[in-house]
Design a protein around this motif. Structure first.
Motif, PDB file in Angstrom:
ATOM      1  N   SER A  82       0.824  -1.212   0.000  1.00  0.00           N
ATOM      2  CA  SER A  82       0.000   0.000   0.000  1.00  0.00           C
ATOM      3  C   SER A  82       0.855   1.257   0.000  1.00  0.00           C
ATOM      4  CB  SER A  82      -0.913  -0.003   1.240  1.00  0.00           C
ATOM      5  OG  SER A  82      -1.684  -1.171   1.293  1.00  0.00           O
ATOM      6  N   THR A  91      -5.083   0.174  -0.288  1.00  0.00           N
ATOM      7  CA  THR A  91      -4.460   1.497  -0.234  1.00  0.00           C
ATOM      8  C   THR A  91      -5.417   2.605   0.199  1.00  0.00           C
ATOM      9  OG1 THR A  91      -4.916   1.799  -2.594  1.00  0.00           O
ATOM     10  CG2 THR A  91      -2.781   0.878  -2.008  1.00  0.00           C
ATOM     11  N   ILE A  92      -6.709   2.445  -0.080  1.00  0.00           N
ATOM     12  CA  ILE A  92      -7.651   3.519   0.264  1.00  0.00           C
ATOM     13  C   ILE A  92      -7.982   3.537   1.752  1.00  0.00           C
ATOM     14  CG2 ILE A  92      -8.653   3.488  -2.045  1.00  0.00           C
ATOM     15  CD1 ILE A  92     -11.100   2.104  -0.816  1.00  0.00           C
ATOM     16  N   VAL A 142      -7.215   6.830   3.330  1.00  0.00           N
ATOM     17  CA  VAL A 142      -8.207   7.881   3.067  1.00  0.00           C
ATOM     18  C   VAL A 142      -9.393   7.729   4.008  1.00  0.00           C
ATOM     19  CG1 VAL A 142      -9.728   8.891   1.337  1.00  0.00           C
ATOM     20  CG2 VAL A 142      -7.487   8.027   0.661  1.00  0.00           C
ATOM     21  N   GLN A 153       0.368   6.990  -4.479  1.00  0.00           N
ATOM     22  CA  GLN A 153      -1.040   7.147  -4.801  1.00  0.00           C
ATOM     23  C   GLN A 153      -1.356   8.585  -5.185  1.00  0.00           C
ATOM     24  OE1 GLN A 153      -0.076   5.881  -1.760  1.00  0.00           O
ATOM     25  NE2 GLN A 153      -0.244   3.706  -2.284  1.00  0.00           N
TER      26      GLN A 153
END
Length: 429
Positions: A190, A260-261, A264, A327
């Motif tokens: 990530s 990876t999100i 967020v 990202q």
């Protein structure tokens, strides 16, 4: 008549006395194997214009610098006659430490289908070990017989597994020998800030190509020491306190589901219920001159050389390199004045508190204008001491992993340096 083109994956190994040519006519490709005399060294891969001939190598988008005149390139590189050439030599016997959970569980598939064939084609001898749990890579690298991987340890995953391997090597009794073993990166996790910031590499195929091509990049190593807890954690990317540390703690709960999100999602959740972070810190400014490695550990103890700060901070970042993010449409650069081997750390202080201030900082960070903000302080330091005076901070994030500890944390460089397999092509030019 056939068209010959040489790919950028041209490697030489003095222990492999065989030369392989990939020769393809316009109609149907075929392969010619040629065994030269013992005075000729290396393995040369010449790729045709037909993309189907060797798709794994051809798809390396960032390294398509093929040359048209094969003969002149061979002569200029001296790859056939110069036994003393070290630029064509690549490491052979390596240990591969693979995190099967990185990249939402796709790292094993990526390694088997994209990475392993290239390494085998280049003559690498690999022992592949998959990590079973957090801390497995640390235990492995701290106890493994280094004679089984004299040419390096290749980490398949994100920054976290590299951090574990590094900490394992630095906890060994034969630390000088252990840290001399180079580490390769196959970014599938990530957070792959180290590979992107230092080597300019984002994808696994380009990373594999860099390892095969050879070369070493030296990277500073820092340590975070907690005197009260009598513990130490090493890192090569950054140490984070405040908001970022809390986001790392929360995001770890969503690692398996959101990949990876998760950063967020955790960031938005923490933003809504943003607490106040209070710290006391002292830092020793860097003069900009490179000092001896041993001196980096022991800055002057004179009180007048240390600068003190106290109050509320949305975040405190101690960066060892530029800390570019992979990202996003626009790659963020947290510490634009930092270099991975300049003998200093870059301290970023975001003064104040509140959601509005945090929002302004991150918007400015996205457009790379955050250093212009009046509440952001940026200074190059040799060492920094950080103490949380509130009750909201439980630890700090080091290379993307949350470390739980209380008391004063001291960040400073150590005398050892990490050797990365590969180098940044643009910086070398």
């Amino acid at each position: 008549m056939a068209f010959l083109r040489a790919s950028d994956l041209v490697n030489t190994n003095t222990r492999l006395r065989r030369q392989t040519f990939s020769f393809a006519p316009f109609i149907k490709p075929f392969r010619i194997n040629y065994n030269p005399k013992r005075s000729q060294i290396g393995q040369l891969v010449i790729q045709s214009n037909n993309k189907s001939l060797d798709p794994l190598i051809y798809n390396s988008r960032e390294r398509k610098h093929c040359f048209k005149n094969v003969e002149s390139e061979l002569v200029s590189s001296n790859c056939l006659n110069d036994d003393s050439s070290t630029s064509w030599r690549v490491p052979r016997k390596v240990l591969v430490v693979l995190n099967p959970n990185s990249g939402r569980g796709r790292s094993s598939q990526i390694f088997r289908s994209e990475v392993q064939p290239i390494l085998k084609h280049a003559g690498f001898e690999m022992e592949v070990i998959q990590t079973a749990e957090a801390g497995h890579a640390l235990a492995l690298s701290s106890t493994i017989d280094l004679r089984t991987c004299p040419n390096g340890i290749i980490c398949v995953g994100g920054d976290g597994i590299i951090n574990e391997v590094l900490n394992g090597l630095l906890r060994r009794s034969d630390i000088d020998r252990a840290i001399s073993v180079p580490i390769g990166i196959i970014p599938t996790g990530s957070d792959n800030s180290l590979a992107w910031s230092v080597l300019g590499i984002k994808d696994p195929v380009s990373a594999t190509t860099a390892i095969v091509e050879g070369g070493l990049t030296s990277v500073d190593v820092f340590a975070v020491r907690w005197v009260d807890a009598a513990s130490v954690q090493f890192g090569v990317t950054a140490a984070c306190f405040g908001f970022v540390g809390d986001v790392l703690e929360l995001s770890d709960k969503y690692r398996q589901y959101f990949g990876t999100i998760r950063y967020v999602i955790a960031g938005l959740m923490k933003f809504v219920s943003l607490p106040k972070y209070s710290f006391e810190l002292e830092f020793f400014p860097s003069t900009g001159e490179k000092t001896k490695q041993n001196d980096a550990l022991l800055p002057s103890r004179s009180e007048e050389n240390w600068v003190k700060r106290k109050g509320e901070f949305v975040g405190i970042l101690v960066c060892n390199h530029a800390c570019k993010t992979v990202q996003g449409l626009n790659s963020q650069i947290t510490a634009p004045r930092s270099a991975h081997n300049d003998g200093s750390l870059d301290l970023l202080l975001v003064h104040g508190s509140g959601r509005w201030r945090l929002l302004v900082f991150y918007i400015a960070l996205l457009i790379r204008q955050h250093l212009l903000l009046p509440f952001v302080e940026y200074v190059k330091v040799k060492s920094v001491k950080i103490t949380s005076t509130g009750t909201t901070q439980k630890g700090c994030g080091i290379d993307g992993e949350l470390i739980y500890a209380n008391g004063q944390a001291t960040c400073s460089l150590v005398q050892h340096k990490l050797k990365l397999l590969g180098y940044h092509h643009r910086k070398q030019k």
